[in-house]
Every structure is written in C-alpha cells, then in structure tokens.
Enzyme design. Structure first.
Site, mmCIF file in Angstrom:
data_model
loop_
_atom_site.group_PDB
_atom_site.id
_atom_site.type_symbol
_atom_site.label_atom_id
_atom_site.label_comp_id
_atom_site.label_asym_id
_atom_site.label_seq_id
_atom_site.Cartn_x
_atom_site.Cartn_y
_atom_site.Cartn_z
ATOM 1 N N ASP A 1 0.110 2.230 -2.907
ATOM 2 C CA ASP A 1 -0.020 3.681 -2.913
ATOM 3 C C ASP A 1 -0.679 4.115 -1.606
ATOM 4 O O ASP A 1 -1.236 3.305 -0.864
ATOM 5 C CB ASP A 1 -0.824 4.137 -4.138
ATOM 6 N N TRP A 2 -0.661 5.393 -1.352
ATOM 7 C CA TRP A 2 -1.000 5.914 -0.021
ATOM 8 C C TRP A 2 -2.517 5.921 0.238
ATOM 9 O O TRP A 2 -3.300 6.358 -0.597
ATOM 10 C CB TRP A 2 -0.447 7.326 0.106
#
Length: 581
Positions: free
Chosen positions: A301-302
């Site tokens: 995920d970012w």
C-alpha cells in the site's frame, strides 16, 4: 533489434534478455509504483510546487527510472489518452525504452477521495461496490468489470487498484463503500467474477491486471479508525475470525488475480509479528505465497517507507510497528517479507544502496523485477498496446450502452428498508431536499416548502466525525449516528409531511428514529436522483438487500467485535434485509 524487442519470441526469453541488459539503477526503478498528475490539456507535468507530489514526470521517468504509476484526479478521456501516449513516448526515449504501466483507483462510482477512489466523471457511473453486493449477481459484477476493462483500456490504464475485498465487520471503518460487504462467501463469488471481467480467461493484451486488496483483510480495525493514520494502525481479532477474512482472497487467487496489495494494518494479539502487513514475512511470504500459492506481484500500500507532505500537511510513513527503523531498513524488511514493489514511493537509490552494502542481493531484486517485466510483456506494453487512440477513448468512455448498464445497476441496487406508501402514484406536490428540483419536476409538482407538499423526498448521507487533517477529512470515520441539531431538523420534517428518506450507506448508518418516522426508508450506495425517484414512483424495480446489518445504536457498535460479521446486538435491520415493491 534486441531479443526483448521481438514480439515473436516467448515472454520468458524476452524477460531474461531485458533483465540481463539492465543496470542495478534501472532494476531499482521498477520496484516503485508512484503517482502522477497530468495537466488539463493532456500534457505531462513538468513543474510541481511539491504540495502533493515531490517530483515532475520527467524526473520520475527519465531521471529516476520509474515505469509504474497511478494517475490522480479526474480528466477527460481524450486528454487522458493523449497524456498516456506522451508519457509512453518519454519512456521510449530512455536507454532501454521500458514502457510505463499505468494504474488507477476506482473511477466508476460516486465516491471522490484522492486516497481511495474518484467519482465517475466521464466514465460510466455505477453504484459503489457495496451496491453491487446488494444486488448479489455475479454476472452483473462480471459485466461491470468488463465495462471497466473496456473504458480503462481505451485511455491506457492497464492495472486496476481494485477490487477491494475486505469484509465490513467493523461498522465504523472508513473504507466500506469499496467492498462487497460483510459476507465472505458472497464476496468470494463476486471477486471471482470481477477478476474474470478485468483480466479475461487469462492475462493478455486485452486485459487489465487486477490488484486485489487489502491482504489479509482490512476490516477489523480497532475502533473503526483508518490505518492511513497513526491512530488507526491497530488491527484486532477478538472474535477469533481471522480465517474468515482470508476466504475472499482464496477465491481471488483461484480466479487468477495478477497482483495483491497487503494492508497497512498492524495485527495485535495474534501469532503474527506485530508489524504492518507490508513488512510481515509470516503474512506475505508465509501465508500468501507459500501457503496460498500466490505467484503474482505483491505491491505494498502507498507510503510505507518515507514521510510525506499531503495538501501542505506532514504525514509520517505508514511504517506501523517499524517506525524506529530507517527508510533503508524498512525497505529491506519489506523485501525480506516478500514484497515486489513499493506503492506511493520513489526512492530507487535506497535499493541501490541496499545491494551495494550487501544487505539485499541483486538476485533478490531480480526476482521482483522478473515478475514486473513479465506482466509488462504479457499485457503487450512492449508491442501493440504501447499507444492508445484518443479518438477511440473519446468514443468508448461513457458510451451510451455502458452508461445505461451502470444506470440500471444503480436502480437495481437500491434497497427498500421500509415500504410505507411506495410505489408512489400520480403527480403529487413534492418538496425535495438534497435533490435536484429540476429532476424531481419530472415526477411531480415541486413546491418550495413542506407545508405546501403532499410528500417530501429527502436524501441523506451516513454521518461521520469531521477530522481537522485535510487528507483525513476524506476518510469518513467515527460515529454513525445522526446527532442534534441535524437529527431534530430531519425529524421535524418527517413529522410535518410524509417523507420518503433515502440514506446513502457508505457505512452502516444508525437511523432508528428516522426509520420510525419516515413514510418510507430507502438505502442507496451511489445512485442518481433519477434512479431514486424511478424506484420511489414504481418506474424501476429495486432488488437490493443490505450487504451489512444496520446497528440500532452506537452503544451496540462499540460493544461489537470488529472481526465478527454482523455482530451488533438487536440490529435495526439485519444483514440481507430488503423489501420488494
């Protein structure tokens, strides 16, 4: 022509030829999946003020060697296609000419959250995933995903940062609208159809790769807070339902999903290491790869590695459980855990230094780059699929037949919770709130106030707590209950005139007083005013069934177990409730 440039050669041969030609720096660039914005006229961004993204497009593609990006913001289809071609041309001018893989968050519904989803804009508008779940029709989900595939392909998107198959077991959690609800079996059936619609029978030049998220299930967040933020990092399983949350991911893997995204959450009180899932070797390598047999790309995920500034406000890296580690140490731990790529990051120099220091072998980097290159070749990005046709994009995105499919799905997804006088008849005098009066005028005589009306139609949104941080304000968390003075204002209207209430369920709203006093209560998950009124006046048939239960009180929510589906005491409306008209 080098062998990797020859489309007649087998993909594995092309991968190995290209890999052998790459410098360590070029390999490192592949391990990052960052963000880009575009200018309104379809040209690449060559200047930035750093308020959202720290680098320009040429800096990322030419100087840092990145070739994987997700596009932020809503734009016209022709401009998106022209922009896509421009950045592909930029990438073609680099030493090896490795093409860009372009991805996007969902773009086919009503939510507009720069960290999760964009409203449909020019694309065909469908209900949120919760609305698809309310219809419970895998064939419809296949048609939806196939529509997404067609529209994405036309503008150059080759990876969907969806479907999101977390289970909505914590009623307060902010990310529920993008899910298929609380039932693991239904979610598994729908994700299989979704992956098939995006990717086809197998991944190829006409596919959009599915990045399924958020492994191993992001629903059980403590207090329902979101782990984009430090106060929401803990994921807990007091009901012992950890395996339940894995079931949809098994279905996604069986369907052949190409990519997987681990969640931010930090598991607490289990036998897993108490670090965020992107750093968690027992979860990524042990569970996902070794036990479940996933062989595709794992993209974190970012923003797991570096601190960032979003809308001018500082945000610490989402390195939950490893906050004390340096950026390089976090990177090494995620690679050791089995990650192939880092979402929202752009620091290839860290990979280079890890290899040169001996902390990570170049062979380990090659392992991930090999997976990433294989997908580029398989999708045809080195060959016929490198460019798109802006005219075709303008014709395809929002095409009438695709838009009609979405509009019909909106109507089908509406869920009648209490029926009352529905369906309405004739042309009554109608007072509307939070609805376009011009639309309502096609169904009745619109009057300026409730005193003059035969009935009212009121649209509401699930309540949430306002958060001061600008980025966090997009993630609707906290209480689900209507509070004063809003509740009193709504009830006063319901007591003045018979009122059809339609509440948008981005989360399971707490509405006992409204349900008691409304003439009829409908739930929507993203629907136009026309869709709501078509159902209210009997011009369309609603088929929706609640994809989660609606709690009776916030006390019941607080007492429920966040990993257990539909666990609130004496719910106002149970899972699966929905009336026919």
């Amino acid at each position: 022509m080098h062998p990797y440039q020859d489309p007649t050669r087998p993909v594995p041969e092309r991968v190995e030829d290209l890999l052998a030609r790459m410098t360590l720096e070029e390999k490192a660039g592949q391990l990052f999946h960052s963000m880009l914005t575009m200018n309104p006229d379809g040209t690449p961004v060559t200047e930035t003020d750093g308020s959202l993204l720290p680098f320009t497009t040429p800096e990322l593609i030419v100087e840092r060697g990145l070739t994987h990006f997700n596009l932020l913001g809503s734009h016209g289809p022709r401009e998106m296609a022209e922009w896509h071609n421009a950045i592909q041309e930029m990438a073609a001018g680099t030493r090896l000419g490795i093409p860009v893989s372009l991805s996007t968050d969902p773009r086919h519904a009503f939510t507009d959250n720069i960290g999760a989803s964009f409203n449909a804009g020019a694309f065909s508008a469908w209900p949120e995933a919760l609305g698809l779940a309310a219809i419970r029709d895998p064939e419809l989900v296949f048609r939806f995903a196939d529509t997404v595939r067609r529209e994405y392909l036309s503008v150059g998107f080759r990876t969907a940062l969806h479907p999101q198959i977390d289970l909505t077991t914590e009623p307060r959690w902010a990310r529920q609208s993008g899910t298929f609800g609380s039932d693991a079996k239904l979610t598994g059936e729908l994700v299989e159809a979704y992956v098939r619609g995006l990717q086809g029978p197998e991944l190829g030049p006409d596919s959009v790769a599915a990045m399924v998220k958020h492994f191993p299930g992001g629903g059980p967040q403590k207090d329902g807070e979101d782990p984009h933020f430090p106060h929401g990092k803990e994921q807990i399983y007091p009901g012992g339902m950890r395996d339940y949350h894995l079931e949809p991911f098994k279905a996604a893997i069986a369907a052949g999903c190409s990519q997987m995204m681990p969640y931010y959450g930090q598991p607490i009180g289990t036998d897993w290491e108490e670090v965020g899932f992107g750093f968690n070797r027992g979860v990524v390598q042990g569970l996902l790869r070794d036990e479940l047999g996933f062989t595709g790309i794992v993209c974190t995920d970012w923003g797991l590695l570096t601190d960032s500034v979003i809308f001018g406000e500082p945000h610490e890296a989402r390195a939950w459980g490893v906050e004390h580690l340096s950026v390089a140490e976090r990177t090494a731990k995620a690679l050791d855990a089995g990650a192939d790529q880092f979402g929202g990051e752009q620091c290839p120099e860290v990979i280079v230094e890890l290899v040169r220091s001996g902390r990570i072998t170049e062979g380990r980097v090659d392992e991930s780059v090999r997976r990433l290159l294989r997908e580029k070749f398989t999708l045809g990005l080195f060959d016929d699929r490198r460019r798109v046709d802006p005219d075709e994009a303008a014709e395809t995105v929002g095409r009438a037949d695709l838009t009609a499919l979405g509009a019909a799905a909106q109507r089908r997804s509406l869920t009648v919770l209490t029926r009352g006088p529905l369906p309405l008849a004739g042309r009554p005098k109608v007072y509307v709130e939070n609805m376009d009066p011009a639309v309502a005028a096609a169904y009745g005589e619109v009057v300026p106030g409730p005193a003059e009306a035969d009935l009212a139609v009121l649209r509401l949104h699930t309540p949430y707590e306002q958060r001061d941080n600008r980025f966090e304000s997009f993630f609707h968390s906290g209480s689900l209950a209507f509070e004063e003075p809003e509740l009193g204002r709504v009830l006063a209207l319901l007591r003045t005139v018979p009122t059809v209430v339609c509440v948008n369920l981005e989360r399971p709203a707490v509405v006992p007083e409204i349900a008691e006093h409304a003439a009829a209560l409908i739930a929507d998950y993203g629907a136009s005013d026309e869709a709501v009124l078509d159902v209210a006046f009997g011009r369309a048939k609603p088929e929706g069934r609640l994809p989660f239960e609606l709690p009776r009180s916030m006390a019941a929510v607080a007492a429920s177990r966040p990993d257990v589906p539909n666990d609130t005491e004496d719910p106002l409306f149970p899972y699966g409730h929905g009336l026919e008209l």
